[in-house]
Design a protein around this motif. Structure first.
Motif, PDB file in Angstrom:
ATOM      1  N   ASN A  45       0.831  -1.214   0.000  1.00 15.44           N
ATOM      2  CA  ASN A  45       0.000   0.000   0.000  1.00 15.44           C
ATOM      3  C   ASN A  45       0.864   1.262   0.000  1.00 15.44           C
ATOM      4  OD1 ASN A  45      -2.093  -1.842   0.321  1.00 15.44           O
ATOM      5  ND2 ASN A  45      -3.143  -0.651   1.863  1.00 15.44           N
ATOM      6  N   GLY A  46       2.055   1.181  -0.556  1.00 16.70           N
ATOM      7  CA  GLY A  46       2.928   2.342  -0.618  1.00 16.70           C
ATOM      8  C   GLY A  46       3.751   2.597   0.638  1.00 16.70           C
ATOM      9  N   PHE A  47       3.649   1.710   1.618  1.00 16.49           N
ATOM     10  CA  PHE A  47       4.406   1.849   2.868  1.00 16.49           C
ATOM     11  C   PHE A  47       5.414   0.712   2.970  1.00 16.49           C
ATOM     12  CE2 PHE A  47       0.520   4.166   3.665  1.00 16.49           C
ATOM     13  CZ  PHE A  47       0.981   5.307   4.307  1.00 16.49           C
ATOM     14  N   PRO A  48       6.562   0.958   3.599  1.00 19.17           N
ATOM     15  CA  PRO A  48       7.610  -0.065   3.653  1.00 19.17           C
ATOM     16  C   PRO A  48       7.293  -1.191   4.637  1.00 19.17           C
ATOM     17  CG  PRO A  48       8.249   1.840   4.956  1.00 19.17           C
ATOM     18  CD  PRO A  48       6.964   2.211   4.250  1.00 19.17           C
ATOM     19  N   VAL A  49       7.820  -2.365   4.309  1.00 17.54           N
ATOM     20  CA  VAL A  49       7.843  -3.466   5.271  1.00 17.54           C
ATOM     21  C   VAL A  49       9.155  -3.301   6.020  1.00 17.54           C
ATOM     22  CG1 VAL A  49       7.786  -5.957   5.625  1.00 17.54           C
ATOM     23  CG2 VAL A  49       6.450  -4.930   3.763  1.00 17.54           C
ATOM     24  N   LEU A  50       9.070  -2.881   7.263  1.00 16.86           N
ATOM     25  CA  LEU A  50      10.227  -2.449   8.045  1.00 16.86           C
ATOM     26  C   LEU A  50      11.073  -3.601   8.574  1.00 16.86           C
ATOM     27  CD1 LEU A  50       8.214   0.201  10.025  1.00 16.86           C
ATOM     28  CD2 LEU A  50       9.843   0.666   8.187  1.00 16.86           C
TER      29      LEU A  50
END
Length: 72
Positions: A45-50
């Motif tokens: 969704n446009g956010f990083p997998v940290l």
């Protein structure tokens, strides 16, 4: 308040979408956590997998651990 979604599956993406849809929350979603190392460094969704669950214990932003949505 900063948020993290634990999980990267369909339910996790829906939780992130709900957070994104709330104007007061969207810019505070840091990203996702997932224990599947193959997902680390990717985006959802446009956010990083940290990282995985270890991220909460080792990252300097670990103070947000009370605000983790478990979506698995």
């Amino acid at each position: 308040m900063k948020y993290i979604v634990f999980g990267t599956g369909g339910f996790a993406r829906e939780v992130a979408w709900i957070v994104e849809s709330a104007p007061s929350l969207s810019q505070d979603l840091l990203g996702f956590l997932d224990d599947d190392q193959e997902r680390h460094g990717s985006t959802v969704n446009g956010f990083p997998v940290l990282g995985g669950s270890e991220w909460i214990a080792t990252d300097r932003r670990a103070s947000c651990r009370e605000r983790v949505f478990r979506a698995v």
